[in-house]
Write a protein that holds these residues in place. Structure first.
Motif, short mmCIF file in Angstrom:
data_model
loop_
_atom_site.label_atom_id
_atom_site.label_comp_id
_atom_site.label_asym_id
_atom_site.label_seq_id
_atom_site.Cartn_x
_atom_site.Cartn_y
_atom_site.Cartn_z
N LEU A 37 0.85 -1.18 0.00
CA LEU A 37 0.00 0.00 0.00
C LEU A 37 0.89 1.23 0.00
N LEU A 38 1.02 1.86 -1.16
CA LEU A 38 1.83 3.07 -1.29
C LEU A 38 0.95 4.28 -1.02
N VAL A 39 1.42 5.19 -0.19
CA VAL A 39 0.64 6.35 0.22
C VAL A 39 1.40 7.60 -0.22
N SER A 40 0.85 8.31 -1.21
CA SER A 40 1.59 9.41 -1.84
C SER A 40 0.76 10.70 -1.85
N ASN A 41 1.48 11.82 -1.79
CA ASN A 41 0.87 13.14 -1.95
C ASN A 41 1.13 13.75 -3.33
N ASP A 42 2.07 13.19 -4.08
CA ASP A 42 2.49 13.84 -5.33
C ASP A 42 2.87 12.80 -6.37
N ILE A 43 1.94 12.48 -7.26
CA ILE A 43 2.18 11.46 -8.27
C ILE A 43 3.22 11.92 -9.30
N GLU A 44 3.38 13.24 -9.44
CA GLU A 44 4.33 13.77 -10.42
C GLU A 44 5.77 13.43 -10.03
N LYS A 45 6.02 13.16 -8.77
CA LYS A 45 7.38 12.85 -8.31
C LYS A 45 7.65 11.34 -8.25
N LEU A 46 6.68 10.54 -8.66
CA LEU A 46 6.86 9.09 -8.66
C LEU A 46 7.33 8.63 -10.04
N MET A 47 8.17 7.61 -10.05
CA MET A 47 8.58 7.02 -11.32
C MET A 47 7.39 6.38 -12.00
N THR A 48 7.29 6.57 -13.30
CA THR A 48 6.15 6.00 -14.04
C THR A 48 6.13 4.48 -13.94
N THR A 49 7.29 3.87 -13.80
CA THR A 49 7.34 2.41 -13.68
C THR A 49 6.71 1.93 -12.36
N ILE A 50 6.79 2.74 -11.33
CA ILE A 50 6.12 2.40 -10.08
C ILE A 50 4.61 2.60 -10.22
N ILE A 51 4.22 3.71 -10.81
CA ILE A 51 2.78 3.98 -10.99
C ILE A 51 2.13 2.87 -11.81
N SER A 52 2.82 2.42 -12.85
CA SER A 52 2.24 1.41 -13.74
C SER A 52 2.08 0.05 -13.06
N ARG A 53 2.77 -0.17 -11.95
CA ARG A 53 2.69 -1.45 -11.24
C ARG A 53 1.71 -1.41 -10.07
N THR A 54 0.98 -0.32 -9.94
CA THR A 54 0.04 -0.19 -8.83
C THR A 54 -1.36 0.11 -9.33
N GLN A 55 -2.32 -0.25 -8.50
CA GLN A 55 -3.72 0.11 -8.77
C GLN A 55 -3.99 1.43 -8.04
N LEU A 56 -4.45 2.42 -8.78
CA LEU A 56 -4.61 3.76 -8.22
C LEU A 56 -5.91 3.87 -7.42
N VAL A 57 -5.79 4.38 -6.20
CA VAL A 57 -6.95 4.69 -5.36
C VAL A 57 -6.86 6.18 -5.04
N LYS A 58 -7.70 6.98 -5.67
CA LYS A 58 -7.65 8.43 -5.47
C LYS A 58 -8.42 8.83 -4.22
N ILE A 59 -7.74 9.53 -3.33
CA ILE A 59 -8.35 10.01 -2.10
C ILE A 59 -8.49 11.53 -2.20
#
Length: 369
Positions: free
Chosen positions: A182-204
């Motif tokens: 469970l990755l908990v982030s405040n800023d998706i722009e600072k995450l590597m796209t390869t990490i984003i692509s391996r996760t299911q996004l839950v927008k809070i």
């Protein structure tokens, strides 16, 4: 942490619970939300629900051994990765984890700044090191203690540089059995796209004004009037609402009114006297005043564009917005906001309050001419 402890977000809670019931739990999920949102609290509540021995229709049972351990954050298959300053020595790890658990209990809606202050690392740059990533990967490779899900909560993965992020990629793609990231982030722009692509996004989303005010009234024992004043200033940030609740002073409206009148009429003698009053407020109250000013500016612009019914400030504050909107327009709003935001930034960094107030006042006087 229970789902019921988190204000609002009913649809998100229902979606997460339905995924567990239907056995459609993604092994890597990204809880993305702004600072002060419920993303960390939601990850904690979700982890507890995944391992509850007797899950209910809408929440954990709160009574089983698993819930008891999760509530104390000592569940043996619950692991954390979070930003720290420098290398963690093994003999320092127990104290660090004790600090982390205390922080989660006290500030589940807190920011990296709150954590830095809580852990006494304000003057250092926090990050998630490759050594810590490798350590948690090794821990997760072991057999689970309780036989249910191993939960790894990664708070603010945007504080990983390329090397630790790359070290995490393979295990995100092919985790060991019954392991949930469970990755908990405040800023998706600072995450590597390869990490984003391996996760299911839950927008809070940020909390609504109603959710914040209701929570403060029901859980913090403050009046409706004060809660309605705080909620729009907090602007969706529940931790900021707590801070405002403890530090906000009734001087905000009269002080801000007089400040901008003096700036507009260029009464620099009066501004000099106000600068001395500003200096006496203390840093938190200074920040509250500036943040209140930013809220007034924002609402004034909405009023100007025909959204009078959407102005969120109550009572006398709303009346002031009506009058203040006459001097705020699309030509000066950007500069007014910039000067107030800059002032907030420098207050946080212990600038000389009197000089800062005068400098900001002169800039505002030039903008409001």
């Amino acid at each position: 942490m229970k789902f019921a402890d988190i204000p609002g977000l009913k649809d998100i809670k229902s979606t997460l619970i339905r995924a567990v019931k239907n056995n459609h739990v993604a092994h890597a999920q990204l809880f993305l939300g702004p600072k002060g949102s419920g993303n960390l609290a939601m990850a904690l509540a979700y982890g507890a629900y995944l391992n509850c021995d007797n899950p209910q229709e809408e929440d954990i049972c709160g009574e089983c051994p698993s819930c008891s351990k999760f509530n104390k954050l000592v569940y043996p298959d619950l692991h954390f990765l979070f930003p720290v300053a420098g290398k963690i020595e093994e003999n320092d790890r127990p104290k660090l984890m004790a600090n982390w658990r205390a922080y989660l209990n006290e500030l589940p809606y807190g920011s990296i700044q709150d954590w830095s202050v809580f852990n006494n690392i304000e003057n250092k740059q926090p990050n998630i090191s490759v050594d810590e990533v490798r350590k948690i990967i090794g821990t997760l490779a072991m057999k689970s203690f309780e036989g249910k899900y191993k939960i790894a909560i990664l708070w603010l993965p945007e504080y990983m540089k390329a090397e630790p992020a790359n070290a995490l990629l393979k295990v995100l793609e092919e985790p060991t059995e019954k392991t949930i990231f469970l990755l908990v982030s405040n800023d998706i722009e600072k995450l590597m796209t390869t990490i984003i692509s391996r996760t299911q996004l839950v927008k809070i989303p940020p909390f609504t004004d109603e959710e914040i005010s209701t929570y403060l009234i029901d859980n913090c024992g403050i009046t409706n009037e004060k809660a309605l004043e705080i909620a729009p200033i907090a602007d969706g940030d529940l931790q900021e609402a707590f801070r405002l609740m403890n530090d906000v002073q009734d001087i905000n409206l009269p002080f801000f009114q007089q400040w901008f009148r003096n700036c507009f009429t260029k009464k620099f003698d009066d501004l000099t006297a106000q600068a001395e009053d500003f200096e006496k407020l203390g840093r938190e109250s200074q920040k509250n005043l500036i943040q209140f000013g930013l809220a007034v500016v924002r609402e004034s612009l909405m009023y100007n564009f025909g959204s009078q019914d959407a102005v969120r400030l109550p009572g006398a504050q709303k009346d002031f917005v009506k009058n203040f909107s006459k001097v705020v327009n699309e030509n000066n709003i950007e500069n007014i906001t910039k000067h107030l935001t800059d002032a907030y930034y420098y207050v946080e960094r212990n600038a000389n309050a009197k000089l800062l107030f005068m400098d900001t006042s002169i800039k505002l006087a030039n903008v409001l001419k």
